[in-house]
Scaffold this active site. Sequence first.
Site, mmCIF file in Angstrom:
data_model
loop_
_atom_site.group_PDB
_atom_site.id
_atom_site.type_symbol
_atom_site.label_atom_id
_atom_site.label_comp_id
_atom_site.label_asym_id
_atom_site.label_seq_id
_atom_site.Cartn_x
_atom_site.Cartn_y
_atom_site.Cartn_z
ATOM 1 N N ASN A 93 46.897 26.978 46.658
ATOM 2 C CA ASN A 93 45.452 26.813 46.844
ATOM 3 C C ASN A 93 45.032 26.717 48.297
ATOM 4 O O ASN A 93 43.850 26.601 48.595
ATOM 5 C CB ASN A 93 44.945 25.610 46.034
ATOM 6 C CG ASN A 93 45.026 25.902 44.546
ATOM 7 O OD1 ASN A 93 45.221 27.053 44.139
ATOM 8 N ND2 ASN A 93 44.912 24.882 43.738
ATOM 9 N N ARG B 53 40.300 34.561 40.497
ATOM 10 C CA ARG B 53 38.991 34.002 40.845
ATOM 11 C C ARG B 53 38.915 33.545 42.299
ATOM 12 O O ARG B 53 37.872 33.548 42.919
ATOM 13 C CB ARG B 53 38.585 32.907 39.888
ATOM 14 C CG ARG B 53 39.518 31.706 39.844
ATOM 15 C CD ARG B 53 38.924 30.645 38.945
ATOM 16 N NE ARG B 53 37.570 30.386 39.328
ATOM 17 C CZ ARG B 53 36.501 30.897 38.705
ATOM 18 N NH1 ARG B 53 36.662 31.695 37.681
ATOM 19 N NH2 ARG B 53 35.296 30.627 39.108
ATOM 20 N N ARG C 12 33.376 27.409 35.501
ATOM 21 C CA ARG C 12 33.631 27.785 36.898
ATOM 22 C C ARG C 12 32.365 28.370 37.563
ATOM 23 O O ARG C 12 32.317 29.520 37.968
ATOM 24 C CB ARG C 12 34.803 28.757 37.019
ATOM 25 C CG ARG C 12 36.046 28.377 36.239
ATOM 26 C CD ARG C 12 36.729 27.106 36.688
ATOM 27 N NE ARG C 12 37.336 27.153 37.991
ATOM 28 C CZ ARG C 12 38.592 27.505 38.227
ATOM 29 N NH1 ARG C 12 39.347 27.900 37.251
ATOM 30 N NH2 ARG C 12 39.077 27.489 39.454
ATOM 31 N N ILE D 60 29.147 29.104 40.157
ATOM 32 C CA ILE D 60 29.124 29.396 41.597
ATOM 33 C C ILE D 60 27.762 29.058 42.208
ATOM 34 O O ILE D 60 27.428 29.519 43.315
ATOM 35 C CB ILE D 60 29.476 30.872 41.874
ATOM 36 C CG1 ILE D 60 28.536 31.807 41.098
ATOM 37 C CG2 ILE D 60 30.923 31.174 41.538
ATOM 38 C CD1 ILE D 60 27.940 32.869 41.907
ATOM 39 N N ASP D 61 26.967 28.260 41.507
ATOM 40 C CA ASP D 61 25.608 27.949 41.993
ATOM 41 C C ASP D 61 25.616 27.238 43.350
ATOM 42 O O ASP D 61 24.724 27.461 44.178
ATOM 43 C CB ASP D 61 24.848 27.119 40.957
ATOM 44 C CG ASP D 61 25.608 25.846 40.593
ATOM 45 O OD1 ASP D 61 26.823 25.936 40.325
ATOM 46 O OD2 ASP D 61 25.017 24.757 40.615
ATOM 47 N N LEU D 62 26.632 26.434 43.599
ATOM 48 C CA LEU D 62 26.670 25.702 44.882
ATOM 49 C C LEU D 62 27.023 26.646 46.040
ATOM 50 O O LEU D 62 26.519 26.497 47.156
ATOM 51 C CB LEU D 62 27.668 24.544 44.805
ATOM 52 C CG LEU D 62 27.389 23.506 43.706
ATOM 53 C CD1 LEU D 62 28.474 22.448 43.684
ATOM 54 C CD2 LEU D 62 26.015 22.876 43.887
HETATM 55 C C1 EPZ Z 1 39.948 24.868 43.220
HETATM 56 O O1 EPZ Z 1 39.151 25.607 42.315
HETATM 57 C C2 EPZ Z 1 41.380 25.124 42.794
HETATM 58 N N1 EPZ Z 1 41.670 26.557 42.815
HETATM 59 C C3 EPZ Z 1 41.597 24.608 41.370
HETATM 60 O O2 EPZ Z 1 42.973 24.777 41.051
HETATM 61 C C4 EPZ Z 1 41.273 23.124 41.334
HETATM 62 O O3 EPZ Z 1 41.418 22.645 40.016
HETATM 63 C C5 EPZ Z 1 39.833 22.923 41.801
HETATM 64 O O4 EPZ Z 1 39.673 23.458 43.135
HETATM 65 C C6 EPZ Z 1 39.444 21.452 41.820
HETATM 66 O O5 EPZ Z 1 40.315 20.735 42.627
HETATM 67 C C7 EPZ Z 1 41.922 27.158 44.000
HETATM 68 O O6 EPZ Z 1 41.856 26.553 45.049
HETATM 69 C C8 EPZ Z 1 42.288 28.612 43.937
HETATM 70 P P1 EPZ Z 1 35.684 23.664 42.520
HETATM 71 P P2 EPZ Z 1 37.567 25.809 42.642
HETATM 72 O O7 EPZ Z 1 34.731 24.622 43.135
HETATM 73 O O8 EPZ Z 1 37.352 25.939 44.087
HETATM 74 C C9 EPZ Z 1 32.148 23.103 39.352
HETATM 75 C C10 EPZ Z 1 44.820 25.494 39.824
HETATM 76 O O9 EPZ Z 1 45.270 25.141 38.726
HETATM 77 N N2 EPZ Z 1 31.360 23.944 40.265
HETATM 78 O O10 EPZ Z 1 36.057 22.428 43.271
HETATM 79 O O11 EPZ Z 1 37.053 26.873 41.738
HETATM 80 C C11 EPZ Z 1 33.211 23.938 38.651
HETATM 81 O O12 EPZ Z 1 32.657 24.532 37.498
HETATM 82 C C12 EPZ Z 1 43.325 25.682 39.990
HETATM 83 O O13 EPZ Z 1 45.508 25.679 40.862
HETATM 84 C C13 EPZ Z 1 30.000 24.077 40.028
HETATM 85 O O14 EPZ Z 1 29.443 23.487 39.107
HETATM 86 O O15 EPZ Z 1 37.027 24.390 42.134
HETATM 87 C C14 EPZ Z 1 34.276 22.929 38.314
HETATM 88 O O16 EPZ Z 1 33.932 22.308 37.103
HETATM 89 C C15 EPZ Z 1 42.550 25.449 38.713
HETATM 90 N N3 EPZ Z 1 29.272 24.903 40.843
HETATM 91 C C16 EPZ Z 1 34.165 21.905 39.463
HETATM 92 O O17 EPZ Z 1 32.892 22.136 40.093
HETATM 93 C C17 EPZ Z 1 29.866 25.594 41.881
HETATM 94 O O18 EPZ Z 1 29.154 26.339 42.597
HETATM 95 C C18 EPZ Z 1 35.249 22.048 40.506
HETATM 96 O O19 EPZ Z 1 35.131 23.316 41.062
HETATM 97 C C19 EPZ Z 1 31.251 25.440 42.094
HETATM 98 C C20 EPZ Z 1 31.978 24.612 41.280
#
Ligand code: EPZ
Length: 437
Positions: free
Chosen positions: A42, A111, A140, A142-144
């Site tokens: 990651n 992704r 997952r 992407i609104d933020l």
């Molecule tokens: C990263 O995903 C990691 N992936 C994930 O690891 C990890 O679980 C996650 O961070 C949380 O620590 C990589 O780095 C490739 P987030 P990411 O944006 O960036 C919500 C693994 O197993 N959200 O922190 O996609 C989203 O839906 C993977 O190695 C919004 O609502 O995670 C989720 O519920 C799985 N709006 C939560 O936040 C947004 O715009 C965390 O997402 C973005 C995210």
Amino acid sequence: MKQEISRVDPPAKQGPVEAEERILIRGGKKLKGTVRVSGAKNSVLKIMAAALLVKGVSVLKNVPNLTDVHMMAEVLRHLGAVVTISEGEVEIDATNVQDFEAPYELVSQLRASFNVLGPLLARFHQAKVSLPGGCAIGERRIDLHEKGLKQLGAEMHIDHGYVYASCKKLVGTRIYLEKPSNGATENIMLAAVLAEGTTIIENAAQEPEITNLADFVNAVGGKISGAGTYTITIDGVKPEDLHGATVETIPDRCEAGTFIYACMATGGEITIEGANPHHLYSVINKAQEMGAEISILAPGTIKVKADGKMKPIDITTVPYPGFPTDLQAPIMSVVACSEGTSIITETIYENRFMQVAELRRMGADIALTGNAAVVKGVPKLMGAEVKASDLRAAAALIVAGLAADGVTEITGLHHLDRGYEKLEDKFRALGADIWRR
Ligand code: EPZ
């Protein structure tokens, strides 16, 4: 005579289908010995995306050989970068990148490639990146990402499954994230590198992978401070200020945690080398509360000793530095065969309990209620045929198989190979009876 109805022949049998690869484990052996942790998936994936900012050659070291790394290389090559993957190292020459479209067929498979959006917008002032789509563990969103990039001055709209982003220029501003999203923090931080003026991200994700990414950006000539804390400040620079550099990928804390929990599930004594204990405080703390003896022998060396039954524990996954969602499934395999009743609450993803059905096939006693799993420890899990549904569930099934009585057969290994390098070989070197067929 009964008129025979015209029979419809069954669909032509496919040719000999390649037998799916599987991992076989004969459980019950205590783990003993030393294992080295690979570089963090990651981290690598985001630094590879960030290399798009640089008209030059960037080199990443301590890179694990994972399918996701090869996929990200394909995305960068599609955009015009020259990417060379050698043993433990990735070299990216983004000098001649002219394309700014990341297509569905690539982004839908990885992704994390959505993180090319920020660098492409910064360098070309436009980008067309496929929406990553959902995945097994949750929506997952992407609104933020979108909100933050718009605040920097990007025009963005979604059309036919693609995000279109463009701007005359990006101008630094203060951005508050409603959730400390890793992906949003990364895309906004990278877009801000070439913005005019200063950008401040409040409620930023604080994961070590964010700090590793900022270290890369600073090494190539960017100006980022505060990474790893609540507030990240990015002082915009000019494209000509950026140049190639070489950086080291941090150790994979998810892999290190998987080894800690596997040792607790089987009992035994292992030494983990090449880790960073500072990234694992919540993971180590929970292990110690359950009765594991953990000591930090030297920088990067963690010793784990666990014998007999582990005690029950309550876990809630929260953003770093709290307990990581990516280790929720592996620790569930430990509590499934520990004493007493443990409660695991998942607050990051909507659907990250898919390992439960498979653990139940192995005799686990787990009840789901909303976003909580109530796990009653059983004396012994039983080996069974199980299927991985996602990357961390695959790791959890291996941990369960190592502790179970009898033979466990795990399929769905393409999930495992996305994020763990030769995990079965590493466990075999720790004395486990585990093979890939
Ligand atoms: C990263 O995903 C990691 N992936 C994930 O690891 C990890 O679980 C996650 O961070 C949380 O620590 C990589 O780095 C490739 P987030 P990411 O944006 O960036 C919500 C693994 O197993 N959200 O922190 O996609 C989203 O839906 C993977 O190695 C919004 O609502 O995670 C989720 O519920 C799985 N709006 C939560 O936040 C947004 O715009 C965390 O997402 C973005 C995210």
